[in-house]
Design an enzyme around this catalytic site. Sequence first.
Site, PDB file in Angstrom:
ATOM      1  N   ARG A 130     -49.465  -8.104-125.757  1.00  0.00           N
ATOM      2  CA  ARG A 130     -49.602  -6.808-125.893  1.00  0.00           C
ATOM      3  C   ARG A 130     -48.205  -6.286-126.229  1.00  0.00           C
ATOM      4  NH1 ARG A 130     -51.501  -4.121-121.004  1.00  0.00           N
ATOM      5  NH2 ARG A 130     -49.215  -3.421-120.964  1.00  0.00           N
TER       6      ARG A 130
ATOM      7  N   GLU B  83     -41.725  -2.844-124.668  1.00  0.00           N
ATOM      8  CA  GLU B  83     -41.741  -4.288-124.106  1.00  0.00           C
ATOM      9  C   GLU B  83     -42.702  -4.978-124.735  1.00  0.00           C
ATOM     10  OE1 GLU B  83     -42.127  -4.881-119.905  1.00  0.00           O
ATOM     11  OE2 GLU B  83     -43.954  -3.857-120.029  1.00  0.00           O
TER      12      GLU B  83
ATOM     13  N   ASN C 208     -45.282  -8.168-124.042  1.00  0.00           N
ATOM     14  CA  ASN C 208     -45.817  -8.748-122.817  1.00  0.00           C
ATOM     15  C   ASN C 208     -46.697  -9.896-123.384  1.00  0.00           C
ATOM     16  OD1 ASN C 208     -45.680  -6.580-120.858  1.00  0.00           O
ATOM     17  ND2 ASN C 208     -46.805  -5.603-122.496  1.00  0.00           N
TER      18      ASN C 208
ATOM     19  N   SER D 150     -53.230  -6.876-119.444  1.00  0.00           N
ATOM     20  CA  SER D 150     -54.521  -6.042-118.708  1.00  0.00           C
ATOM     21  C   SER D 150     -54.978  -4.927-119.620  1.00  0.00           C
ATOM     22  CB  SER D 150     -54.278  -5.845-117.454  1.00  0.00           C
ATOM     23  OG  SER D 150     -53.080  -4.903-117.353  1.00  0.00           O
TER      24      SER D 150
ATOM     25  N   LYS E 225     -36.895 -10.176-121.069  1.00  0.00           N
ATOM     26  CA  LYS E 225     -36.188  -9.058-121.493  1.00  0.00           C
ATOM     27  C   LYS E 225     -35.075  -9.682-122.409  1.00  0.00           C
ATOM     28  CE  LYS E 225     -38.894  -5.765-119.656  1.00  0.00           C
ATOM     29  NZ  LYS E 225     -40.024  -6.956-119.460  1.00  0.00           N
TER      30      LYS E 225
ATOM     31  N   LYS F  70     -33.425  -2.851-116.660  1.00  0.00           N
ATOM     32  CA  LYS F  70     -34.612  -3.691-116.577  1.00  0.00           C
ATOM     33  C   LYS F  70     -34.341  -4.953-116.040  1.00  0.00           C
ATOM     34  CE  LYS F  70     -37.393  -1.177-119.597  1.00  0.00           C
ATOM     35  NZ  LYS F  70     -38.730  -1.553-120.714  1.00  0.00           N
TER      36      LYS F  70
ATOM     37  N   GLU G 224     -41.846  -9.147-115.783  1.00  0.00           N
ATOM     38  CA  GLU G 224     -43.066  -8.134-116.030  1.00  0.00           C
ATOM     39  C   GLU G 224     -43.256  -7.429-114.975  1.00  0.00           C
ATOM     40  OE1 GLU G 224     -43.977  -7.733-119.134  1.00  0.00           O
ATOM     41  OE2 GLU G 224     -42.845  -9.553-119.928  1.00  0.00           O
ATOM     42  N   GLY G 225     -44.265  -6.376-115.132  1.00  0.00           N
ATOM     43  CA  GLY G 225     -45.024  -6.168-113.881  1.00  0.00           C
ATOM     44  C   GLY G 225     -44.561  -4.518-113.396  1.00  0.00           C
TER      45      GLY G 225
ATOM     46  N   ARG H 125     -51.914   4.429-122.294  1.00  0.00           N
ATOM     47  CA  ARG H 125     -51.684   4.780-120.888  1.00  0.00           C
ATOM     48  C   ARG H 125     -50.674   5.849-120.957  1.00  0.00           C
ATOM     49  NH1 ARG H 125     -49.082  -0.812-118.838  1.00  0.00           N
ATOM     50  NH2 ARG H 125     -48.420  -0.507-120.948  1.00  0.00           N
TER      51      ARG H 125
END
Length: 491
Positions: free
Chosen positions: A128, A146, A148, A153, A324, A382, A386-387, A467
Amino acid sequence: MSHHSPPKNQIRELIEEINQWAIANGLAMYPPNFEANPSNASVSPVTIYPTPIPKRCFDEAVEIQPVFNELYARLAQDMAHPDSLLHKTTEALALSDPEFTGKLWSLYLKILKDVQKKRQTFKLGIFRSDYLIDKKNGSEQIKQVEFNTVSVSFAGLSEKVDRLHAYLNKANKYDLKGPFYNEQNMVISDSGYLLSMALAKAVESYTSQQISSTSSDPIVAFIVQRNERNVFDQKILELNLLEKFGIKSVRLTFDDVHDKMFTDNETGKLFVKDAEQEVAVVYYRTGYTTTDYTSEKDWEARLFLEKSFAIKAPDLLTQLSGSKKIQQLLTNKSVLGKYTCNPKKRDSLLKTFVKIYPLDDTELGREGKRLAFSDPSKYVLKPQREGGGNNVYKENIPNFLKGIEERHWDAYILMELIEPELNENNVILRDNKSYEEPIISELGVYGCILFDDKQVLMNEFSGSLLRSKFNTSNEGGVAAGFGCLDSIILY
């Protein structure tokens, strides 16, 4: 389309409609500490209205996704060559982030040493790419936040929230006089279906490899977090696999891997013990951050799965290509050119990148360090993983860096902040409370690619996600409690 929002006088009625539609259609998550009563779920945090996104930006994100898929497949393959830039980069990264990147890398090296039976060459990337729409230069341009490469999800819930808003519009719930939005402009993602289709294609290619008789119906193993709250999002993919493609699946945590699985010594094939079910695809919905590995046993479980003949979604190198640091390297035109031979494609990727600096001892790294202290308000710091929840913003950057030893700075990148448009007309609904604050929205585009060193069997755009989060909140994770699911209205 005009940006004015629907009449706000019926918010209470809308909330009731949303709760009922969401529960009727499984737009849900588990609340924290649900284990005591798993029959109790709650409606996912959502916006009440769709959010306007420029059609030109949306189309660009959709069109470029297969180019990104192919790029990351190439990166993963290149990382396997010991003399490549990516191999050396990841090696260095393993030293500066020993808890996570270092562990994944050491698993990869262990697998290399293990001269085992036939090795699975196919890999499935379920990706994604996340964007904000930047307004800096007066025109709108998607800029990548970013990329992913593991455990992406909301493909399942994304299509639900799109359908929720489409329903509210069609049923005249936004405006009693008739549909408020032009239905043609509402985006309905098929991501829940398209991701399961990609898993099904991987199962099919596994079956066609026929290394000794494959059991009649190999399955997909979803490797999930313990006490996963976002289970319904995953369940949508499981149900699709069975209903649309006739493929069964099983949900396993890293604990279950030890207790319930074994591999065949001859072939390396992976099985679930009791049912003797052969696993064609290992699909990770966990394993993307240190907290997913609670002990050495969890890392051993990952190693055990990676060594098996099942197709991994993703395998270790595909996951590592999403760091990253690699995102930072790709902003360099000549580095990107190595992996994207077509100059037109290369430039279309470059257009979506913002400036990213390393914090190492290269010339660019020294410039990054200077900017982190002299002009921090334009940047976000950063870490290499991830996450969500790990970033340091603007004025907090200098003190944060002063608080850690300089030799650990290269575990971070300094990224130019994107300045998206605020939407002041939407309302967030969370736990039955509505919040009217300006929001910013992040566009996610799914893509799936099935590949090995010789060929690409499938490379597709696989749906979209929106989102949104309060402008005051720096982090956007929905499960992490800051953001919510939204849908797109194009203009």
